[in-house]
Design a protein around this motif. Sequence first.
Motif, short mmCIF file in Angstrom:
data_model
loop_
_atom_site.label_atom_id
_atom_site.label_comp_id
_atom_site.label_asym_id
_atom_site.label_seq_id
_atom_site.Cartn_x
_atom_site.Cartn_y
_atom_site.Cartn_z
N GLU A 60 0.82 -1.21 0.00
CA GLU A 60 0.00 0.00 0.00
C GLU A 60 0.86 1.26 0.00
O GLU A 60 0.59 2.22 -0.75
CB GLU A 60 -0.93 -0.01 1.21
N LYS A 64 1.54 3.95 -3.13
CA LYS A 64 1.09 5.33 -2.95
C LYS A 64 2.21 6.35 -3.08
O LYS A 64 2.00 7.44 -3.63
CB LYS A 64 0.42 5.46 -1.57
N TYR A 65 3.42 6.01 -2.61
CA TYR A 65 4.46 7.04 -2.52
C TYR A 65 5.68 6.81 -3.40
O TYR A 65 6.41 7.77 -3.69
CB TYR A 65 4.93 7.16 -1.06
#
Length: 216
Positions: A60, A64-65
């Motif tokens: 996750e 996301k980053y």
Amino acid sequence: MAICTLCGKRLGIMESINREFADDNKGVCLKCHHDIRDNIKPDIDKLIACGKTQNDIREEIVFKYARTDEAKDYLTDYIKSLMVNVDQVKESEAARQYQIDLQKKAYKQMTTTGYSFDGYRIVEYKGIISGESVVGTGFFSEFMAGGSDLLGIESNSFSGKMRQVKQSSLTKLKVQSVLAGGNAVIGVDFDYLTFANNMIGISANGTSVVVEKIKD
């Protein structure tokens, strides 16, 4: 000049010290450092609190980053470092709670120098157990004891030491009974030992048993 692992920006002299863990090859710029502190770590903490596994968190957070392979590796290592701390805290808390529960059970153990308890019957013998404690008397205690012996009175200093080590050995005996699966100890007696260097010890011995209350 070093490159920020997350965004690819060249690091300044002062920025190169902003790392989430000690690794000379994984520097991040000040902006990304703040992003980790203010956004990424809080997101990781929330996922940890929700009981997510390390793999779930990594997927996750990385999705996301991270935009490059270097960023994925950096965040993966960062998550690992946080999870190690979490596991250590959990293990420490579990060990502390285990000791508390053990002491509570030991406190409830019935003990006797005899071989039975009024109103109870023995249903199982768990075996012979012992608990030992050793303590130093110290020069001052010996000096005071020597003076009291001359006056023909009891040495309170030595007596206090003996009570202390006797209670400690009895507590350890009860703990051993809990570990053996018993809920009481019969035939309790104490062996007194002396060692070199002003050391005294007491061994509490007995038999761990399981007793149950006799119904009327």
